[in-house]
Design a protein around this motif. Structure first.
Motif, PDB file in Angstrom:
ATOM      1  N   ASP A1148       8.956  -9.963  -2.238  1.00 36.76           N
ATOM      2  CA  ASP A1148       9.584  -8.957  -1.378  1.00 36.76           C
ATOM      3  C   ASP A1148      10.979  -9.419  -0.939  1.00 36.76           C
ATOM      4  N   ASN A1185       7.313  -7.669  -8.666  1.00 37.34           N
ATOM      5  CA  ASN A1185       6.775  -7.016  -7.472  1.00 37.34           C
ATOM      6  C   ASN A1185       5.901  -5.819  -7.815  1.00 37.34           C
ATOM      7  N   HIS A1415       3.000  -6.233  -5.292  1.00 38.54           N
ATOM      8  CA  HIS A1415       2.621  -7.249  -6.270  1.00 38.54           C
ATOM      9  C   HIS A1415       1.153  -7.658  -6.159  1.00 38.54           C
TER      10      HIS A1415
END
Length: 1427
Positions: A1148, A1185, A1415
């Motif tokens: 992130d 992700n 993710h």
């Protein structure tokens, strides 16, 4: 009369013929030709009638009284008509006139366009007696015969030129009028003067001084510097009495009137009472005389000239009138014409004539005249008699003007020794001789002897009154010697004293003004330029009452222009010197003063950036001086200056050639002669500029050796040592530059500090310069030398990372120089340097502001002025460093660069445009193109960079193969090739550069830099082993540098990168940790320190030390927050940190940071490499992700934009590779296979073992496996593994391929092979850290293979170990969760359901806690699909 008989008059008398003409009704024309006799009344021959016309031709202007319809004076033909007449008279075919124009014009000029003479010359040529081209030479040898020549056709009354003139002379001889006899004597006298500008004042002055001499009753028979009563007897009768009465003056004028009436002389057009004689009449006037008459006429002319200049002992405007006549007089056979005069009488006349020539600097005529004087008197007087000494003294002064310095020293020594034996110590003549000898010593480079002699003279004269002119003159001269000897303080003190004492003299007294002039020169030498300007402006003001062309007035204006130039007022210098040169146009083309002013003006032009004008003017000066002896100092000085202008104009070859000639000619001077050493010094500079550094070093070592006999602090000695140090640095011989004999001299300490800095011994440089600055504190705060040392110290501070100190010191220098004019070069240079320090200190805004100011101030300079262009060049660099992309519109207009504007590119494009007027191979033009290419490359315009550098390299092919500039451009082009994906071309070019530089010393910086660059190209080309080997060599050689030397650290940095590329990651980490450790002494935000930390973080990441990488990069990013948001370095660090976040499972954070970078870079061009690289990286983060759609979209955009790159461009292939990976992750496996097959196909041209080719084959195999084409996957991976067998057993690429092949084996049912291969991989990786991601990944894979092979216990054991090790990772780290998931499945397969359930519940809690994170979604699905 014949006319009467023809008209039918019965009794043809004069009256009857006139009566017949008056009465006839017919129209008639009467021609009275050659009506020249002034004693005939021609009105008796003119009839009265209205039916006829009369044409009278005459040379007597008095005949104009007969005209009733007007008169028309007929002078010489116009040159074009005269040339046409000659060609016709020569019977040359009109078709050949064009080719004969030049030869015809030469004949016309030598004959003065005289019509009859031209016709005679044409007849001579027509009769094949000579060609037109030969006529001038024959005329000089046989002019009497040629002017008496006449055609075989019936001649006129005046059958040739001489007959025409002789008729007039015969009239004068027959006439009994006294004015006719005076006219004939005057004619003979004029034959020995110049034919033009014969002023009545010359005769008047001679008569007046003759009268004074008679009245005085003094007979100077034994005084060689005076005239005697004997000379008066040589004068013509009309000049022997003083012209005090109108009757006496009229006698001269009547004689002139008679000659004018016969058209023998021509009066002037003004009121100067000057007359002129036609060149042919002038020749005839001499040729017609017999020997005795010539002797008398020459003696009369010489005596008139000698008497006319009496009473003036320095320059007087009258000498300008006199000079051409003196020159003409002495050009005749002096020995013949003076043989009936006594030796002393002849010498006295010749001395006076020589004096005029000396004052007027007429060197060619003067030399011959002095030789005549010496020959006439050398046997008459003893060696020590005053007359002999006077002759020698004058000879020495003449030779001094001619640059024969050693001969002058020898002559003046004889004079001084002779007078020392005859005269008291304080006798003025004896002291004058010592003065003269001191001047000769100084001119000959024997300055110590000059100082010693003048100090003695000053000491002797202490008994004179303080204001005694002789005493002051000696002090004046001593001050000049002090300046020449580098004792400038003593000179200033002494001259200030002289000027003070002379304040009682009138403001315009020549001595007072001369001392002020000299003091201004000493002020300038002492750095007190303001005082020099003020004083010279005063002198020039006072001298405004002198004539505009007075030499003294012009000399002061000349000096003031020099002071203006030194003060940075170059425009004023140019304006003033242009005025001086304009005024001196009335002087002869080869007059020394005129040439000197043109020489100086050329220097001002060069300083003003008008280099073309400087070259043109100096080429003219050098051309004019070709008539001087080859070794004449003035000629050599101008050639020296022209070489300097050539060098400034980029014509370095011409500069070298000319200086080599000068140095060759000066070999006859003493080895230690200042002029000889100065030329060698300058030639060494030209050699260095031409890339001939070895020759420069050799020559400067010689100069420094010779100058060891000078005082330790002599400016010339220090300057040569300084220059030699610079040459050593340029030659890479930095140790030699640290000569032991430098530190005690400030200038050499300054130079030594520069050498320390170049040698990486920056601490020593700082220490030494701090010492120099300390010592110079006794100088005035604004003294140029003091400020220069502070300037240099600031540069050393900057090189030492003490940028704050550099800024502080330069701010002080800039502050002090605020009293200088805003556009003063020194003030602007300091601002320029301060801007550089600001930039190094990351105060880029301040740098830009200061440089924008400098550029603004210099707008008054010509658009192509070098200083203006240099400032624009620097500002472009600051813009580039500041990452600015929006302000160019306000400064230099807009250039479209793919939708955006870059200031650096804009300004450099402007500079390059302006310099198009320079020669294609001008160094400045090529340097700007070089710099523009660098800006293009930094701006992502790599194609433009390559094109421009290829042009530069092409132009420089005419330079020597090993010329530094040529090699530097090839080096730069190789870098552009590499940036453009043309790696093969880069390698080839750099291998050539490295080969050429093998002749340099092993540790030469340029040689090492090229090896460094070649290693980088090898690495980019997949030749990593070669890169490592070469960089290890470079690092080894640089071990002799200080541990913290920037070059040594840079090489270690690069070697670490090569180690990392070669998967020698431990070595990379070790080397970079060392570099970071060494740089801890630098400021926290020092760019080099941050760059090393950045690189170390990359090595940490490659080594599996991801936490350390994140920590270090977060620190770097934090420190760089003071930079602009779009600063390239800040963005690069954020990019790297995002990569570390991704590797650390902080996906992130990686996405957020890269989205920010991509957003900021939107102002860059769409195809800018940095922008595309960031988008590429963001797509990778999206994929990690779980945002695979976003990854695909972004990479498709990148691939689309890169379609303009070559098909095999590494960046384009890398993006296609990445897009294929995204396609595969997105389930678009067919697209992945298709794209990777294309990539693999394109890379077939790479070597079989090229890392990029193998990586693509590896990826294609993965796509094949995902697409169910497992056989193809196995086959391709077996090929990759086979090829990589040449890599080390623990090479990461080799292990990765074996890892992948094991996976393919497992998918293909070859589980035993998979287990065997993975056990090998895991075994090899045991040398990695226990928690190294790569080691754990292989153990994870081996556990999977064990389970597939039924070895469930081994799988459980191995996975428990992996899970245990990964507990240090974050709870939600994908790798940790993946291992726990795999272990739960292994537990379940092993029947250990409770452990499986416990682990699964723990996973569920983590998923519930972090389930919103993209993710983790794949893990969530896998968990829910478990039983």
């Amino acid at each position: 009369m014949d006319l009467g008989r023809r008209c039918g008059v019965a009794e043809p008398s004069l009256e009857n013929v006139k009566s017949w003409l008056a009465c006839t009704s017919q129209r008639w024309l009467l021609i009275i030709d050659n009506a020249d006799d002034p004693e005939i009344d021609y009105s008796e021959y003119i009839p009265s009638s209205k039916r006829g016309d009369i044409l009278l031709t005459t040379r007597n202007p008095e005949c104009c009284i007969y005209n009733t319809a007007g008169s028309e004076p007929l002078g010489d033909l116009e040159p074009k008509l005269a040339r046409k007449l000659l060609l016709r008279a020569s019977s040359i075919m009109e078709s050949r006139w064009k080719e004969k124009e030049k030869a015809a014009m030469a004949v016309v000029n030598i004959l003065g366009s005289h019509t009859l003479a031209i016709i005679q010359a044409g007849a001579f040529v027509r009769q094949k007696l000579c060609t037109l081209e030969e006529y001038p030479t024959i005329f000089q040898q046989q002019r009497g015969q040629l002017l008496k020549f006449y055609s075989k056709q019936k001649p006129s009354v005046y059958d040739n030129v001489y007959t025409t003139f002789e008729v007039s002379a015969e009239y004068l001889q027959k006439s009994r009028l006294p004015e006719s006899l005076d006219a004939l004597n005057l004619l003979h006298t004029l034959a020995f003067m110049h034919n033009n500008g014969i002023s009545e004042k010359i005769f008047q002055r001679a008569s007046e001084y003759a009268s004074e001499l008679k009245d005085s009753g003094i007979n100077n028979d034994e005084e060689v510097l005076a005239l005697s009563m004997h000379h008066i007897t040589r004068l013509p009768s009309y000049a022997q009495q003083e012209w005090s009465s109108l009757q006496d003056l009229l006698r001269w004028r009547k004689a002139c009137s008679v000659l004018e009436s016969l058209s023998i002389i021509t009066p002037g057009n003004d009121d100067s009472a000057a007359i002129s004689v036609h060149p042919l009449v002038h020749i005839w006037a001499k040729e017609r005389q017999d020997h005795q008459s010539r002797y008398r006429a020459w003696q009369s002319a010489a005596t008139i000239l000698a008497l006319s200049c009496q009473g003036w002992y320095s320059y007087h405007p009258f000498f300008s009138f006199l000079q051409p006549h003196v020159r003409a007089c002495v050009s005749h056979n002096i020995n013949e014409y003076t043989q009936h005069m006594s030796d002393m009488e002849a010498a006295q006349i010749l001395f006076q004539l020589a004096y005029v020539l000396d004052i007027m600097r007429d060197e060619s005529s003067l030399t011959f005249l002095v030789q005549c004087i010496r020959l006439r008197l050398q046997d008459r007087y003893g060696a020590n008699e005053e007359t002999t000494l006077q002759i020698k003294d004058f000879t020495g002064r003449v030779y001094l003007q001619q640059g024969k310095f050693q001969e002058v020293v020898d002559i003046f020594k004889e004079v001084a020794e002779g007078r020392s034996r005859m005269m008291a110590e304080d006798h003025p003549s004896r002291l004058d001789s010592q003065h003269a000898l001191a001047g000769a010593y100084e001119a000959n480079g024997q300055v110590d002897e000059a100082v010693t002699l003048l100090e003695h003279a000053v000491k002797v004269q202490e008994k004179l009154a303080e204001d005694h002119p002789s005493r002051l003159a000696s002090q004046h001269a001593l001050a000049g010697a002090y300046v020449a000897n580098g004792q400038v303080d003593e000179a200033v003190t002494l001259l200030e004293h002289v000027v003070k004492v002379q304040e009682k003299l009138a403001e315009d007294h020549p001595s007072r003004l001369a001392s002020q002039h000299a003091l201004a020169g000493a002020y300038e030498a002492n750095g007190q330029v303001d005082e020099a300007v003020t004083l010279l402006e005063h002198v020039v003001k006072v001298k405004e009452k002198l004539a505009e062309d007075h030499p003294s007035r012009l000399a002061s204006q000349h000096a003031l222009a020099g002071a203006y130039r030194a003060n940075g007022q170059v425009d004023e210098a140019v304006t003033l010197l242009e005025h001086v040169v304009k005024v001196q146009e009335k002087l002869a083309e080869d007059h020394p003063s005129r040439l000197a002013s043109q020489h100086t003006l050329a220097g001002a032009y060069e300083a003003n950036g008008q280099v073309d004008e400087a070259v043109t003017l100096l080429e003219h000066v050098v051309k004019v001086k070709e008539k001087l002896a080859e070794d004449h100092p003035s000629r050599l000085a101008s050639q020296h200056a022209l070489a300097g202008a050539y060098r400034a104009n980029g014509q370095v070859d011409e500069a070298v050639t000319l200086l080599e000639h000068v140095v060759k000619v000066q070999e006859k001077l003493a080895e230690d002669h200042p002029s000889r050493l100065a030329s060698q010094h300058t030639l060494a500079g030209a050699y260095r500029a031409n890339g001939q550094v070895d020759e420069a070093v050799t020559l400067l070592e010689h100069v420094v050796k010779v100058e060891e006999k000078l005082a330790e602090d002599h400016p010339s000695r220090l300057a040569s040592q300084h220059a030699l140090a610079g040459a050593y640095e340029a030659n890479g011989q930095v140790d030699e530059a640290l000569a032991e004999d430098h530190p005690s001299r400030l200038a050499s300490q300054h130079a030594l500090a520069g050498a320390y800095e170049a040698n990486g011994q920056v601490d020593e440089a700082v220490t030494l310069l701090e010492h120099v600055v300390k010592v110079r504190e006794k100088l005035a705060e604004d003294h140029p030398s003091r400020l220069a040392s502070q300037h240099a110290l600031a540069g050393a501070y900057e090189a030492n990372g003490q940028v704050d100190e550099a800024v502080t010191l330069l701010e002080h220098v800039v502050k002090v120089r605020e009293k200088l004019a805003e556009d003063h070069p020194s003030r602007l240079a300091s601002q320029h340097a301060l801007a550089g320090a600001y930039e190094a200190n990351w105060q880029v805004d301040e740098a830009v502001t200061l440089l924008e100011h400098a550029v603004k101030v210099q707008e008054k300079l010509a658009e192509d002025h070098p200083s203006r262009l240099a400032s624009q060049h620097a500002l472009a660099g600051a813009y580039r460093a500041n990452g600015q992309v929006d302000e160019a519109h306000a400064l230099a207009g807009a250039y479209e660069a793919n939708g955006q504007v870059d200031e650096a590119v804009t300004l450099l494009e402007h500079v390059v445009k302006v310099e198009e007027k320079l020669a294609e191979d001008h160094p400045s033009r090529l340097a700007s193109q070089h710099a523009l290419a660098g800006a293009y490359e930094a701006n992502g315009q790599v194609d433009e960079a390559v094109t421009l550098l290829e042009h530069v390299v092409k132009v420089e092919e005419k330079l020597a193969e090993d010329h530094p500039s040529r090699l530097a451009s090839q080096h730069a082009l190789a870098g552009a090739y590499e940036a453009n994906g043309q790696v093969d071309e880069a390698v080839t070019l750099l291998e050539h550069v490295v080969k050429v530089r093998e002749k340099l010393a092993e540790d030469h910086p340029s040689r090492l830099a090229s090896q460094h660059a070649l290693a980088g190209a090898y690495e980019a080309n997949g030749q990593v082993d070669e890169a490592v080997t070469l960089l290890e060599h470079v690092v080894k050689v640089r071990e002799k540098l200080a541990e913290d030397h920037p070059s040594r650290l840079a090489s270690q940095h690069a070697l670490a990168g090569a180690y990392e590329a070669n998967w020698q990651v431990d070595e990379a980490v070790t080397l970079l940790e060392h570099a970071v450790k060494v740089q801890e002494k630098l400021a926290e935000d020092h760019p080099s320190r941050l760059a090393s930390q950045h690189a170390l973080a990359g090595a940490y990441r490659a080594n599996g030390q991801v936490d350390e990488a994140v920590t270090l990069l977060e620190h770097v990013v934090k420190v760089q927050e003071k930079l602009a948001e779009d600063h390239p370095s800040r963005l690069a660090s954020q990019h790297a940190l995002a990569g570390a976040y991704e590797a650390n499972g902080q996906v992130d954070e990686a996405v957020t940071l890269l989205e920010h970078v991509v957003k900021v870079e939107e102002k860059l061009a769409e195809d800018h490499p940095s922008r595309l690289a960031s988008q590429h990286a963001l797509a990778g983060a999206y994929r990690a992700n779980g945002q695979v759609d976003e990854a695909v979209t972004l990479l498709e955009h990148v691939v689309k934009v890169q379609e303009k790159l070559a098909e095999d461009h590494p960046s384009r292939l890398a993006s296609q590779h990445a897009l294929a990976g995204a396609y595969r992750a997105n389930g678009q496996v067919d697209e992945a296979v298709t794209l990777l097959e294309h990539v693999v196909k394109v890379e077939e041209k790479l070597a079989e073992d090229h890392p990029s080719r193998l990586a693509s084959q590896h990826a294609l195999a993965g796509a094949y496996r995902a697409n169910g084409q497992v056989d193809e996957a196995v086959t391709l991976l077996e090929h990759v593994v086979k090829v990589e067998e040449k890599l080390a057993e623990d090479h990461p690429s080799r292990l990765a391929s074996q890892h992948a092949l094991a996976g393919a084996y497992e998918a293909n049912g070859q589980v035993d092979e998979a287990v065997t291969l993975l056990e090998h991989v895991v075994k090899v990786k045991e040398k990695l850290a226990e928690d190294h991601p790569s080691r754990l990944a292989s153990q994870h894979a081996l556990a999977g293979a064990y389970r597939a092979n039924g070895q469930v216990d081994e799988a459980v054991t191995l996975l428990e170990h992996v899970v245990k090790v990964r507990e240090k990772l974050a709870e939600d780290h994908p790798s940790r969760l993946a291992s726990q998931h795999a272990l739960a499945d292994a537990y379940r397969a092993n029947g250990r359901v409770d452990e499986a359930l416990e682990l699964t519940i723990g996973l569920a809690r983590v998923i519930a806690k972090f389930g919103g994170i993209p993710h983790l979604q794949p893990m969530t699905m896998a968990l829910y699909s478990s039983p």
